[in-house]
Design a protein around this motif. Structure first.
Motif, short mmCIF file in Angstrom:
data_model
loop_
_atom_site.label_atom_id
_atom_site.label_comp_id
_atom_site.label_asym_id
_atom_site.label_seq_id
_atom_site.Cartn_x
_atom_site.Cartn_y
_atom_site.Cartn_z
N ARG A 1 8.63 6.02 -1.45
CA ARG A 1 8.01 7.28 -1.07
C ARG A 1 8.78 8.48 -1.60
O ARG A 1 8.19 9.49 -1.95
N LEU B 1 10.80 1.17 1.64
CA LEU B 1 9.69 2.11 1.74
C LEU B 1 10.15 3.55 1.54
O LEU B 1 9.44 4.36 0.95
N ALA C 1 7.78 7.99 6.43
CA ALA C 1 6.82 7.35 7.32
C ALA C 1 6.45 8.30 8.46
O ALA C 1 7.28 9.03 8.98
N LEU D 1 4.41 -2.42 3.25
CA LEU D 1 3.54 -1.42 3.88
C LEU D 1 2.68 -2.06 4.96
O LEU D 1 2.46 -1.47 6.03
N GLU D 2 2.21 -3.27 4.70
CA GLU D 2 1.39 -3.96 5.70
C GLU D 2 2.22 -4.32 6.92
O GLU D 2 1.75 -4.22 8.07
N ASP E 1 -0.21 6.30 3.24
CA ASP E 1 0.22 5.07 3.90
C ASP E 1 0.20 5.18 5.42
O ASP E 1 0.04 4.19 6.12
N THR E 2 0.41 6.39 5.93
CA THR E 2 0.58 6.54 7.38
C THR E 2 -0.41 7.51 8.02
O THR E 2 -0.35 7.74 9.23
N GLU F 1 4.76 -2.60 7.97
CA GLU F 1 4.95 -1.33 8.69
C GLU F 1 3.72 -0.99 9.51
O GLU F 1 3.82 -0.60 10.68
N ARG F 2 2.53 -1.13 8.94
CA ARG F 2 1.30 -0.82 9.66
C ARG F 2 1.11 -1.74 10.86
O ARG F 2 0.73 -1.30 11.95
N ILE G 1 6.24 -4.23 -2.21
CA ILE G 1 6.02 -2.96 -1.50
C ILE G 1 4.71 -3.00 -0.73
O ILE G 1 4.63 -2.54 0.41
#
Length: 284
Positions: free
Chosen positions: A16, A12, A138, A71-72, A260-261, A74-75, A67
């Motif tokens: 980014r 990630l 992030a 991301l999912e 994303d965040t 991470e969320r 990716i």
């Protein structure tokens, strides 16, 4: 195949940051280490995640799918940590604030004491980096002047910051030379425009600095006059304003966040607090 959270974190950071070099700055590890970890991850997955070039990296079609899953993860991890808190409404984890050095120092003195007292489970990381990695880590917000958002970024106009001409008390502004800021993060805007407007054609700029905190220090030592944010100048009892109304200008401070965040609880908390406090902090 072994896949751990560090692999996802590096993946990630790469997408980014857009390059191995900037990802290494964000992760605070060697660029060569980032490259080796990426190669190892691609070997484990049996696929190429990024196309490399001199200008940076670009996700492959397979890389884009992986990716999206990362991301999912991470969320969901963020939501699990938040839900597990005994205080469900309290932000938890690390928040990174990017910006010019003087802004971060000003926030450290006037914004962070109240913030960290209110949210004891929140860790704040202050990072003064060039605009190239703006909001690309992030849980990050970044503060920049007149800088357009990256594609897809969340951005708001935070506050108009007034600037004015300052000189050390007891020194006549006509008897001293110029100290100026070289703004490395944006195009040629105030305060450099105001400096050029006020400076006589034959007046030299004796000292050029990359940060307005350095300009303030030089003016305080009597090394010259210069343009400063009023919020800096007014708190320094050794400085006084000069030049009258014609020596004033304002500058728009923007807040950026990565899409994303931006919805994470800790990012939303920082955005809300900065919006509430910005006028009191930065405006005259």
């Amino acid at each position: 195949m072994d896949l751990n959270w560090d692999d996802i974190r590096i993946l990630l950071a790469l997408v980014r940051a857009g390059s191995l070099k900037r990802a290494s700055q964000v992760l605070e590890i060697d660029q060569s280490t980032v490259g080796r970890r990426l190669t190892s991850l691609e070997r484990s997955l049996g696929t190429t995640l990024f196309l490399r070039s001199k200008s940076g990296i670009l996700p492959t079609e397979t890389g884009q799918k992986i990716i999206a899953d990362a991301l999912e993860i991470e969320r969901r991890t963020d939501r699990i940590i938040q839900a597990a808190s005994s205080e469900g409404n309290e932000p938890i984890g690390e928040i990174c604030i990017l910006g010019e050095q003087w802004i971060l120092q000003f926030l450290a003195a006037h914004f962070l004491p109240s913030l960290v007292a209110s949210y004891p489970k929140l860790t704040v990381r202050l990072v003064s980096k060039p605009e190239g990695i703006s909001s690309r880590t992030a849980a990050t917000v970044s503060l920049w002047f007149e800088d357009p958002p990256q594609v897809g970024e969340f951005a708001i106009k935070l506050v108009e910051v007034p600037f004015a001409l300052y000189v050390k008390q007891g020194i006549n502004e006509r008897d001293t030379e110029w100290v100026a800021a070289r703004d490395i993060n944006t195009t040629r805007k105030a305060p450099s425009v105001l400096t050029d407007k006020l400076r006589e054609r034959d007046e030299p700029v004796r000292i050029l600095a990359d940060d307005l905190g350095m300009v303030e220090a030089c003016i305080q030592r009597g090394l010259g006059k210069g343009v400063l944010p009023v919020c800096l100048g007014k708190q320094n009892s050794e400085l006084e304003r000069a030049g009258g109304k014609e020596a004033e200008v304002s500058r728009q401070l923007h807040l950026h966040a990565h899409p994303d965040t931006v919805q994470s609880h800790r990012v939303q908390t920082i955005i809300r607090r900065l919006r509430e406090d910005a006028s009191a902090l930065f405006a005259a």
